[in-house]
Motif scaffolding. Structure first.
Motif, PDB file in Angstrom:
ATOM      1  N   SER A 142       0.627  -1.160  -0.538  1.00  0.00           N
ATOM      2  CA  SER A 142       0.011  -0.551   0.442  1.00  0.00           C
ATOM      3  C   SER A 142       0.689   1.535   0.255  1.00  0.00           C
ATOM      4  N   LYS A 143       2.070   1.487   0.566  1.00  0.00           N
ATOM      5  CA  LYS A 143       2.713   2.410   0.383  1.00  0.00           C
ATOM      6  C   LYS A 143       2.895   2.435  -0.285  1.00  0.00           C
ATOM      7  N   ARG A 144       3.723   1.880  -1.660  1.00  0.00           N
ATOM      8  CA  ARG A 144       4.593   1.796  -2.310  1.00  0.00           C
ATOM      9  C   ARG A 144       3.298   2.227  -3.652  1.00  0.00           C
ATOM     10  N   LEU A 145       1.487   1.769  -3.559  1.00  0.00           N
ATOM     11  CA  LEU A 145       0.792   2.178  -3.821  1.00  0.00           C
ATOM     12  C   LEU A 145       0.573   3.465  -4.113  1.00  0.00           C
ATOM     13  N   PHE A 146      -0.089   4.164  -3.234  1.00  0.00           N
ATOM     14  CA  PHE A 146       0.090   5.446  -2.672  1.00  0.00           C
ATOM     15  C   PHE A 146       1.372   6.407  -3.266  1.00  0.00           C
ATOM     16  N   ALA A 147       2.303   5.587  -3.033  1.00  0.00           N
ATOM     17  CA  ALA A 147       3.407   6.349  -3.474  1.00  0.00           C
ATOM     18  C   ALA A 147       3.312   7.132  -4.652  1.00  0.00           C
ATOM     19  N   GLU A 148       3.118   6.138  -5.724  1.00  0.00           N
ATOM     20  CA  GLU A 148       2.897   5.571  -7.151  1.00  0.00           C
ATOM     21  C   GLU A 148       2.357   7.255  -7.698  1.00  0.00           C
ATOM     22  N   ALA A 149       0.669   7.153  -6.991  1.00  0.00           N
ATOM     23  CA  ALA A 149      -0.398   7.753  -7.085  1.00  0.00           C
ATOM     24  C   ALA A 149      -0.831   9.618  -6.195  1.00  0.00           C
ATOM     25  N   GLY A 150       1.160   9.856  -5.904  1.00  0.00           N
ATOM     26  CA  GLY A 150       1.474  10.651  -5.621  1.00  0.00           C
ATOM     27  C   GLY A 150       1.974  11.064  -3.935  1.00  0.00           C
ATOM     28  N   PHE A 151       1.170  10.299  -3.710  1.00  0.00           N
ATOM     29  CA  PHE A 151       1.193  10.557  -2.295  1.00  0.00           C
ATOM     30  C   PHE A 151       2.720  10.729  -1.168  1.00  0.00           C
ATOM     31  N   VAL A 152       2.870  10.997  -0.447  1.00  0.00           N
ATOM     32  CA  VAL A 152       3.733  11.421   0.455  1.00  0.00           C
ATOM     33  C   VAL A 152       3.195  10.814   2.233  1.00  0.00           C
ATOM     34  N   HIS A 153       4.924  10.457   2.823  1.00  0.00           N
ATOM     35  CA  HIS A 153       4.913   9.983   4.018  1.00  0.00           C
ATOM     36  C   HIS A 153       4.785  11.239   4.889  1.00  0.00           C
ATOM     37  N   GLU A 154       3.698  11.860   5.582  1.00  0.00           N
ATOM     38  CA  GLU A 154       4.262  12.888   6.255  1.00  0.00           C
ATOM     39  C   GLU A 154       4.592  13.002   7.077  1.00  0.00           C
ATOM     40  N   GLY A 155       4.420  11.331   8.265  1.00  0.00           N
ATOM     41  CA  GLY A 155       4.165  11.209   9.827  1.00  0.00           C
ATOM     42  C   GLY A 155       4.001   9.925  10.024  1.00  0.00           C
ATOM     43  N   ASP A 156       3.597  10.394  11.798  1.00  0.00           N
ATOM     44  CA  ASP A 156       2.996   9.436  12.441  1.00  0.00           C
ATOM     45  C   ASP A 156       1.468   9.158  12.540  1.00  0.00           C
ATOM     46  N   HIS A 157       0.733   8.508  12.233  1.00  0.00           N
ATOM     47  CA  HIS A 157      -0.574   9.287  13.226  1.00  0.00           C
ATOM     48  C   HIS A 157      -0.849   7.914  14.659  1.00  0.00           C
ATOM     49  N   THR A 158      -0.349   6.912  14.379  1.00  0.00           N
ATOM     50  CA  THR A 158      -0.575   6.507  15.496  1.00  0.00           C
ATOM     51  C   THR A 158       0.735   5.246  15.511  1.00  0.00           C
ATOM     52  N   GLN A 159       1.588   4.941  16.569  1.00  0.00           N
ATOM     53  CA  GLN A 159       2.491   3.481  16.880  1.00  0.00           C
ATOM     54  C   GLN A 159       2.669   3.046  15.616  1.00  0.00           C
ATOM     55  N   ASP A 160       1.242   2.413  14.858  1.00  0.00           N
ATOM     56  CA  ASP A 160       0.993   0.817  13.778  1.00  0.00           C
ATOM     57  C   ASP A 160       0.856   2.036  12.233  1.00  0.00           C
ATOM     58  N   LEU A 161       0.086   3.686  12.514  1.00  0.00           N
ATOM     59  CA  LEU A 161      -0.517   3.893  11.413  1.00  0.00           C
ATOM     60  C   LEU A 161       0.580   5.039  11.041  1.00  0.00           C
ATOM     61  N   GLY A 162       0.422   4.631   9.677  1.00  0.00           N
ATOM     62  CA  GLY A 162       1.770   6.608   9.052  1.00  0.00           C
ATOM     63  C   GLY A 162       0.316   7.296   8.448  1.00  0.00           C
ATOM     64  N   ILE A 163       0.403   8.717   8.115  1.00  0.00           N
ATOM     65  CA  ILE A 163       0.083   9.171   7.246  1.00  0.00           C
ATOM     66  C   ILE A 163       0.467   9.653   6.221  1.00  0.00           C
ATOM     67  N   TRP A 164       0.096   9.893   5.527  1.00  0.00           N
ATOM     68  CA  TRP A 164       0.168   9.836   3.539  1.00  0.00           C
ATOM     69  C   TRP A 164      -0.734  10.854   3.082  1.00  0.00           C
ATOM     70  N   VAL A 165      -0.327  11.884   2.633  1.00  0.00           N
ATOM     71  CA  VAL A 165      -1.073  12.881   1.852  1.00  0.00           C
ATOM     72  C   VAL A 165      -0.411  13.116   0.853  1.00  0.00           C
ATOM     73  N   TYR A 166      -1.842  13.588  -0.435  1.00  0.00           N
ATOM     74  CA  TYR A 166      -1.469  14.149  -1.809  1.00  0.00           C
ATOM     75  C   TYR A 166      -2.294  15.613  -1.826  1.00  0.00           C
ATOM     76  N   TYR A 167      -1.718  16.143  -1.811  1.00  0.00           N
ATOM     77  CA  TYR A 167      -1.944  18.183  -2.673  1.00  0.00           C
ATOM     78  C   TYR A 167      -1.886  18.336  -3.599  1.00  0.00           C
ATOM     79  N   THR A 168      -2.976  19.462  -4.113  1.00  0.00           N
ATOM     80  CA  THR A 168      -3.500  19.868  -5.208  1.00  0.00           C
ATOM     81  C   THR A 168      -3.594  20.956  -5.177  1.00  0.00           C
ATOM     82  N   GLU A 169      -3.176  22.078  -5.769  1.00  0.00           N
ATOM     83  CA  GLU A 169      -3.950  23.370  -6.131  1.00  0.00           C
ATOM     84  C   GLU A 169      -5.533  22.723  -6.920  1.00  0.00           C
ATOM     85  N   LEU A 170      -6.401  23.132  -6.833  1.00  0.00           N
ATOM     86  CA  LEU A 170      -7.144  23.060  -7.717  1.00  0.00           C
ATOM     87  C   LEU A 170      -7.214  24.168  -8.603  1.00  0.00           C
TER      88      LEU A 170
END
Length: 170
Positions: A142-170
């Motif tokens: 899933s990390k590879r899949l989201f990275a390929e879709a333009g998401f970047v790892h921003e940090g940790d949500h919990t001990q087990d979960l990372g936060i991945w984000v996608y940002y764009t201007e409309l």
């Protein structure tokens, strides 16, 4: 984008089929003598969430189902706040019958969800879009899949979960 599956919104009549949806192998947790375990707990967690998911559109929750000749082959769900240009991808699950056949189905699920989210946000007043996803640190696919879709790892949500984000201007 390829059209591997036919995508449509979740309907209440889909609940029985979703209750049987399998996106992990083995399908159930097994008893190890002390507790029930699963070799990929993140997959089992997503499968459980899909089976019990009841999106509430009035609260900005949505689910799309990808169908093939055998029924539900994929599910993707998200919650959005279009006025603020934000969304959270809650889950993506691909049926086990597609395991080992490439990431095309999961890639299509993200592409379809992102297109719907972008189209919905554009109808509001938002000038930008921020989409988040919480991904288990052990879930390399899933990390590879989201990275390929333009998401970047921003940090940790919990001990087990990372936060991945996608940002764009409309």
């Amino acid at each position: 984008m390829t059209d591997l599956l036919h995508w449509r919104p979740f309907e209440k009549s889909d609940r029985p089929a979703l209750a049987c949806f399998v996106c992990t192998d083995p399908e159930s947790k097994t008893w190890d003598g002390q507790r029930k375990t699963h070799p990929r707990p993140w997959e089992h967690s997503v499968q459980s969430a899909i089976r019990s998911h009841k999106p509430r559109p009035a609260r900005g929750e949505h689910m799309l189902l990808g169908l093939d000749g055998q029924g539900i082959a994929a599910a993707v769900a998200w919650a959005r706040d279009t006025d603020r240009g934000r969304a959270l991808i809650q889950l993506i699950g691909i049926a086990t019958r597609y395991r080992g056949r490439g990431r095309s189905w999961a890639k299509e699920a993200i592409e379809v969800a992102m297109q719907v989210i972008i189209d919905e946000v554009r109808t509001g007043d938002a000038q930008h879009l921020l989409v988040r996803a919480h991904i288990d640190h052990r879930n390399a696919a899933s990390k590879r899949l989201f990275a390929e879709a333009g998401f970047v790892h921003e940090g940790d949500h919990t001990q087990d979960l990372g936060i991945w984000v996608y940002y764009t201007e409309l």
